[in-house]
Design an enzyme around this catalytic site. Structure first.
Site, short mmCIF file in Angstrom:
data_model
loop_
_atom_site.label_atom_id
_atom_site.label_comp_id
_atom_site.label_asym_id
_atom_site.label_seq_id
_atom_site.Cartn_x
_atom_site.Cartn_y
_atom_site.Cartn_z
CD GLU A 117 52.87 -22.04 -106.54
OE1 GLU A 117 54.19 -20.68 -106.83
OE2 GLU A 117 52.04 -21.97 -107.37
CG HIS B 158 50.45 -25.75 -112.94
ND1 HIS B 158 50.75 -25.49 -113.92
CD2 HIS B 158 51.09 -24.89 -111.68
CE1 HIS B 158 51.34 -24.04 -114.01
NE2 HIS B 158 51.57 -24.16 -112.61
CD GLU B 159 48.93 -24.88 -108.45
OE1 GLU B 159 49.54 -24.10 -108.15
OE2 GLU B 159 48.30 -24.33 -109.68
CD GLU C 220 52.68 -16.59 -108.46
OE1 GLU C 220 54.00 -17.18 -108.17
OE2 GLU C 220 52.25 -17.29 -108.31
#
Length: 873
Positions: free
Chosen positions: A280, A311-312, A131
């Site tokens: 993720e 969160h992931e 990312e």
């Protein structure tokens, strides 16, 4: 290489032109065991459609040489079609297949396929991190989020290694041509974006489990679970606890979203030298291995890891199942995941106070980011990939999550979740924009969300809420809330809608400060009366934004401020207490509360703080106040007074408690700047002195050694001896920080050369070098001010954006003193920064952003110093 910075307009044109069906990617890692090997062979077979036959486009690949390009069975001339990181394809057919073979490079920066040699045992570990756009460092592809496709990965690697990817392993075959190596072929993925594909390879320690759930139709969903860490960390790896949190999260999100987990298996890998907290990747989430606690960790650290896991996991729906079309709408995944991470901890784990950590740490990040000149709307204007890289910030994550928390208060939780469920059903495996979510949210809530979106998501800046009180004797005669918000882009006043609560707190018979009443209201104008409070007894504390429903800075009225400064430890509710601490810190940063007063509050009330995560933040903020906000004339006395208090609290803390460990870490951090307790620390390290219950494990030992090194009380021989007993990745980084912290001009010169002009440091060791280099006072570092400004443009041009960003941000001469009578804007570093910005208006926007932000941090600190100096005279 050139042409790496893809623009939004180029991406939009490419997505109009082509539709990608699938990739077949082969990575040949057979040379990985050779210490001289720098790269590997990468082959991509891409099948795609062209909506305008005869037109042309390009494939992205950051490579070390292209061996062949074949389009629709025709071999192309590589010299003619390869232009830096772009491979041009002309005269496309309606249906196309391109095969690109080249050499890709192993990474030392955490971008692409990172190669790590474990100093503990010499074993080699590989993992990917992409990312926002680093898959093109590993295989040729169309690198943009809206060109989703199915991916099949084939990896040639040592047979005794663990190898994994997004999908389950389909075939594993020994290579007859290369004994000891196997080819693993993984099943095709669901349609996903390039940046969330992944490969993991190495002698990882692997633990298996599974999660089951009965679906609405009566069928059973079974998800294989797995988790990885390096073999040398296996003894410290608490896989059972990680699986427990994972299963709790899968239970929670499965029920909440009413959409089954969509990606087959769910594996989690904790990897070395990671340049993020986590990523993720569907089917194989990657995390920083600092979440494998080889040394003693506090409950706050375990909670932070749990939050990251949740969160992931939320990303499997918000981001992976449904993905933003372009990086403008990064908030559609990161803001949602940040909010859902805390929500899942509260609802599905034992951490019921997770919103305290959110208010105290995550929102503090947002408040700082939102007051910088470079602040931006949550829905940002991202023109290219460099801007996208810089947009992973406190606005996109923490402010976005805070605004979603406000949204839930505004429309109701049921409407919000109903909208999310419809959003998944409507857009599964597709890409979306802001309008797609607003449409389902308007339908679910019965409200037109466009005005709310305009004011909260598409307008930058932060509101400040100030109570204005008139009294009638000992009663409230009138209470008004004033909202001050300026859009920093347009300079216009913004009246945002806030759903918030006013809490009234008074002392009970035991002396505790407790909530006696509250009023919930909608605030939409610059001034809002609260008639419900008229005639009530004046409370000891009026807490604006009680329960932390909205996103805004708040102020205390004069009486409430006095209550907080005299009795903050009497506030029994942990969230209310955290909000009071947050307000005091914001007032300190804004120059409305003297740094000495903030330090005094921490000194008096922090020892009673029951939430260790809050205590950590308070001590960190105190360190910032000491180093940057106090005038130099006050700093030595205040630092010694404060470090005396920390040393005393270390001795008083309960043996073996989280608080004791936090006080010890604070003593180490503060002792980098004062030798006051150098003798005590040296005695603790040697064992001639001890603190009951305090275990000096490797992490704490390195913190203490770094403190001694920074004040000139540690020799190279001592540091090398400590390293010999801790030949781990963390030990190596700790040693680098200690070595570069020594206050020796020759040491600083070597650290500068290694980091700025050298190319051998990995991302982890670069951070360690910067940490040590900046441990000295600014006098020792003043000779590097001019070299810094002379070098940053070439650093940006020659190094990857990840490494360049760390260098430019980390070496900025941020810690400076203001002389009495001087003006902050006339400080030499501010002036030099302004000269650089004026002379480099054409520098990359992402580079300028970092410089502008660092200048603002410095100017704020100098401005606070000046206010104290003016008041002193």
């Amino acid at each position: 290489m050139k042409n790496e910075n893809l623009s939004r307009s180029e991406a939009r044109r490419r997505s109009e032109l082509i539709e990608v069906e699938n990739y077949d990617v082969a990575l040949d890692l057979r040379g990985v065991l050779d210490p001289e090997s720098t790269g590997y062979i990468s082959r991509s077979v891409i099948t795609f459609k062209c909506n305008e036959p005869g037109a042309g486009t390009f494939v992205d690949f950051i490579h070390d040489g292209i061996h062949s390009v074949m389009l629709n069975g025709i071999q192309l001339d590589s010299d003619a079609v390869v232009d830096g990181s772009r491979i041009h394809l002309a005269d496309l057919a309606a249906e196309n297949q391109v095969t690109i073979v080249g050499t890709a490079l192993y990474s030392r920066s955490g971008e692409g396929l990172h190669r790590f040699v474990d100093p503990a045992d010499g074993r080699i570990y590989l993992y990917t991190q992409y990312e926002p756009a680093d898959a093109r460092r590993v295989f040729a592809n169309f690198e943009q989020p809206d060109l989703k496709a199915s991916f099949t990965f084939n990896v040639a690697a040592p047979s005794d290694w663990q190898v994994s990817s997004n999908s389950p392993l389909a075939v594993c075959e020994e290579m007859a041509s290369t004994p000891g190596f196997s080819i693993r072929r993984f099943a095709p993925t669901q349609p996903i974006s390039t940046y969330i594909t992944t490969v993991l390879a190495g002698p990882y320690h692997f633990v298996e489990d599974s999660w089951k759930r009965t679906l609405a139709d009566g069928t059973e969903l079974q998800v294989p679970l797995g988790t990885y860490c390096r073999a040398s960390l296996a003894e410290a790896f608490d896989a059972a606890e990680i699986f427990a949190i994972t299963k709790a999260g899968l239970d929670f999100f499965h029920e909440l979203f009413e959409y089954p987990y969509p990606f087959g298996k769910y594996e989690q890998a904790f990897v070395p030298e990671y340049n993020l907290g986590a990523m993720e990747n569907p089917g194989l989430v990657t995390f920083t291995e600092t979440y494998v606690f080889k040394s003693r960790a506090t409950d706050a650290q375990y909670q932070a890891r749990g939050n990251t896991i949740m969160h992931e996991m939320a990303h499997m729906w918000f981001g992976n199942l449904v993905t933003m079309q372009w990086w403008d709408d990064l908030w559609l995944k990161e803001s949602f995941a940040d909010y859902m991470g805390s929500l899942a901890l509260v609802e599905a784990t034992a951490w019921k106070d997770a919103w305290v950590a959110f208010a105290n740490r995550r929102k503090a990040w947002a408040y700082v980011q939102d007051q910088l000149p470079t602040t931006h709307p949550i829905v940002a204007d991202i023109r290219d990939l460099e801007a996208a890289k810089q947009n992973f910030d406190g606005i996109t994550y923490a402010k976005g999550a805070s605004v979603l928390k406000q949204l839930v208060a505004y429309v109701g939780f049921d409407a919000f979740i109903s909208a999310a469920r419809q959003y998944f059903r409507d857009n599964a495996y597709a890409n979306t924009t802001l309008d797609d979510f607003l449409t389902v949210l308007s339908e679910a809530s019965g409200r037109d969300m466009r005005r709310w979106s305009s004011l909260w998501l598409q307008t930058a800046g932060i509101s400040t809420l100030v109570p204005e009180i008139e009294y009638d004797g000992d009663r409230l005669a009138r209470v008004r809330l004033l909202q001050d918000a300026i859009d920093p882009v347009t300079a216009r006043t913004v009246d945002r809608p806030h759903r918030l609560r006013l809490g009234l707190y008074d002392f009970d018979a035991s002396g505790a400060l407790v909530r006696t009443d509250s009023v919930e209201l909608d605030l939409a104008d610059s001034e809002t009366d609260v008639p419900e409070l008229a005639g009530r007894p004046t409370p000891a504390l009026l807490l604006v934004n009680d329960d932390d429903l909205t996103y805004a800075k708040v102020r205390f009225d004069a009486a409430s401020l006095q209550t907080v400064l005299s009795a903050l430890d009497k506030v029994t509710d942990p969230l209310a207490r955290a909000l009071c601490w947050s307000t005091l810190w914001n007032m300190t940063r804004d120059g409305l509360l003297a740094p000495a007063d903030y330090l005094g509050a921490v000194d008096r009330f922090a020892p009673a703080e029951s939430d260790n995560g809050v205590l950590q933040v308070l001590l960190d903020c105190a360190g910032t106040a000491l180093d940057r906000y106090l005038p130099a004339v006050e700093r030595t006395a205040q630092r010694e007074r404060f470090v005396d208090s920390v040393r005393m609290q270390l001795g008083k803390a309960t043996a073996g408690s989280d608080q004791q460990l936090t006080w010890a870490r604070s003593l180490a951090a503060l002792s980098r700047s004062t030798p006051r307790y150098a003798g005590t620390i040296a005695d603790l390290l040697s064992g001639s002195e001890s603190v009951g219950g305090l275990a000096l494990d490797s992490d704490l030992r390195w913190r203490f050694w770094q403190a001694l090194a920074a004040t000139g009380h540690a020799t190279q021989e001592q540091l090398d001896t400590e390293l010999a007993s801790d030949l781990t990745a963390a030990g190596r980084a700790g040693h680098v920080t200690a070595m570069t912290a020594r206050p020796d001009p020759a040491v600083k010169a070597q650290a500068w050369a290694d980091a700025v002009t050298g190319s051998e440091l990995s991302n982890q060791l670069l951070d360690a070098t910067i940490d040590g280099f900046t441990a000295a006072g600014h006098v020792l570092l003043d000779p590097y001010v001019e070299p810094y400004f002379q070098s940053i443009e070439s650093v940006w041009a020659q190094k990857s954006i990840e490494i360049a960003s760390r260098i430019v941000r980390g070496f900025y001469p941020l810690v400076q003193d203001l002389e009495p009578g001087a003006e902050p804007r006339q400080h030499a570093v501010v002036v030099r920064t302004d000269e650089w910005l004026a002379g480099h208006s054409d520098a990359p926007a992402a580079l300028r952003r970092i410089i502008i932000e660092q200048r603002d941090h410095l100017l704020r600190a100098l401005t606070v110093q000046r206010r104290q100096l003016v008041q002193a005279f």
